[in-house]
Design a protein around this motif. Sequence first.
Motif, PDB file in Angstrom:
ATOM      1  N   LYS A  55       0.854  -1.040   0.108  1.00 17.50           N
ATOM      2  CA  LYS A  55       0.008  -0.051  -0.066  1.00 17.50           C
ATOM      3  C   LYS A  55       0.837   1.095   0.045  1.00 17.50           C
ATOM      4  O   LYS A  55       0.750   2.150  -0.798  1.00 17.50           O
ATOM      5  N   SER A  56       1.795   1.268   1.022  1.00 16.59           N
ATOM      6  CA  SER A  56       2.595   2.631   1.028  1.00 16.59           C
ATOM      7  C   SER A  56       3.478   2.659  -0.078  1.00 16.59           C
ATOM      8  O   SER A  56       3.668   4.040  -0.626  1.00 16.59           O
ATOM      9  N   LEU A  59       1.378   4.178  -2.940  1.00 12.61           N
ATOM     10  CA  LEU A  59       1.273   5.654  -2.659  1.00 12.61           C
ATOM     11  C   LEU A  59       2.270   6.417  -2.954  1.00 12.61           C
ATOM     12  O   LEU A  59       2.254   7.452  -3.805  1.00 12.61           O
ATOM     13  N   LEU A  94       1.434  14.651  -0.228  1.00 13.50           N
ATOM     14  CA  LEU A  94       1.557  13.544   0.674  1.00 13.50           C
ATOM     15  C   LEU A  94       1.573  13.636   2.133  1.00 13.50           C
ATOM     16  O   LEU A  94       2.448  14.622   2.693  1.00 13.50           O
ATOM     17  N   LEU A 169      -2.358  12.638  -1.213  1.00  8.67           N
ATOM     18  CA  LEU A 169      -2.213  11.240  -0.771  1.00  8.67           C
ATOM     19  C   LEU A 169      -1.950  11.044   0.757  1.00  8.67           C
ATOM     20  O   LEU A 169      -1.248  11.990   1.393  1.00  8.67           O
ATOM     21  N   ASP A 171      -0.962   8.678   3.725  1.00  8.94           N
ATOM     22  CA  ASP A 171      -0.378   7.164   4.345  1.00  8.94           C
ATOM     23  C   ASP A 171      -1.032   6.901   5.988  1.00  8.94           C
ATOM     24  O   ASP A 171      -0.237   7.323   6.614  1.00  8.94           O
ATOM     25  N   ILE A 201      -6.452  10.108  -2.001  1.00  4.52           N
ATOM     26  CA  ILE A 201      -5.959   8.579  -2.260  1.00  4.52           C
ATOM     27  C   ILE A 201      -5.603   8.434  -0.706  1.00  4.52           C
ATOM     28  O   ILE A 201      -4.247   8.863  -0.078  1.00  4.52           O
ATOM     29  N   VAL A 203      -4.230   5.563   1.992  1.00  6.06           N
ATOM     30  CA  VAL A 203      -3.850   4.097   2.318  1.00  6.06           C
ATOM     31  C   VAL A 203      -4.370   3.936   3.931  1.00  6.06           C
ATOM     32  O   VAL A 203      -4.286   4.721   5.036  1.00  6.06           O
TER      33      VAL A 203
END
Lengths: 232, 260
Positions: A55-56, A59, A94, A169, A171, A201, A203
């Motif tokens: 996942k990470s 991303l 991010l 993004l 995380d 997006i 995670v």
Amino acid sequence: MGLEQRVKSSNLLKYKIVVSNLVKKFGNKVILRNISFNVRDAEIFVINGPSGSGKSTLLRCLNRLIEPDGGEIYLDGVNVFDLDPLELRRRIGLVSQIPAMFDGTVQDNLLYGPMFHNIRLTRDDLINILELVGLDENFLDRKAIDLSVGEQQRVAIARALTLKPKVLLMDEPTSHLDPENTRIIEKLILSLRDKLKMTFIIVSHDVEQSKRLADRIAFLENGEIKSVKENR
Amino acid sequence: MIYYGVMVDKLLFEMLLVGVILFYLSLKNFEIEKELGIASIRAFIQIFAIALLLGVIISINHPLYTISVLGGMMLFAAHIARKRVPSTAGFYKASVFGVSLGSTIVIIYAAFLNIFPIDARYIIPFGSMVIANAMNSTALGLNRLIAEVKAHRNSIESKLSLGVPSNIAVKPHVIDSVKASLIPAISTLEALGLVWIPGTMSGMILGGADPIWAAQYQLFVSFSIFTANTIASIAATYLATRYIFTKYHQFSEEFLRSLI
């Protein structure tokens, strides 16, 4: 332009992000296998999956903090590999799992990114950005490192917003937070999407959180997207 | 009649003392006696080997040989500095670059100022002091750099995520690494004369030179060493960052693998 190319480019423009056959390996180990998915404009797209599923890494491939070994990524129809990575990261922000505060005050933190992109922000602009994340003007002059983890995470989000990214993004943005702060951040994400029409997006390994936040949920396992399901 | 000087018999007596120390360490389970023993034997062999080599080089006194000896020392120094740092691709090049640049500038400057004749007898011992110290500061700088980047990886990644170039994102950690690498050199300068009389000055005084004359030489050597240390550490750490990051301002995979 041929028909095939026109169809391809109209598909690319239909979505905010298009990921096609993305591959990432570390040495001989395949981390991501032919990942393909699209993300709509102003959508909250959650990538769910167990630890170590990639996942990470996925991303970080999207803003090229990690370089993919194959595949294509488009942002607003533009191939991200044609963009300067620094400009790409201005457009795709991010926010990481653990907020890392830079030296100095909250104001210093908020002005750090814009300084490198020739974006001039007034104190009023900074106050407006802080308000978006639920913090008031008084936070500007406080030392960033002295804030609670929940407040630091909101400053990290505000810091990303200073660059006016098209996509954010995140995380595991609440994995280090208590239930109260988790609720605040989740509410914040939903309100930012509504106010700024931004694409997220996110995670998350938390299925319940994914259901609370997502418009669509992708399930990632062993570096493969197993499903993408509508959640609303 | 008492004869003063270090002859082979007296050297053997000195080594006997080292043997007693090693025996004591072994008896008390310090578990460093093997390493110390090997290091002592290596030092013994190496110093006699270089003495023999120097004897030949000094008698020939040809610039090509002098440069070859200094070049060899620089490569060995870079290799040793690199060995003290966790394995990362490109760090050997960074070590070679740092040690060579720092040492070469200082040696050429000393020759330019006519501090000593351009002669193997003077250049090689002076060069070796400069190179050895540049090696230490390079190793300290690179080691600290790895530790800094490892400890602040999240913060550096957050900066990269804001579209900040990697050289800017890592700059505070490069500065901290260079500063840390120079602490021993600064302490040495501070303690000069107060706590200890270093090799050059001691050697000259033991050899019968005027202490003021010896002090001038010592200061020149100390400042040269400090300059070489600083240049070597800055050059090596800055170059090393090029191997920590890719041209796309990402952590390089080699570097990330070296942290595992």
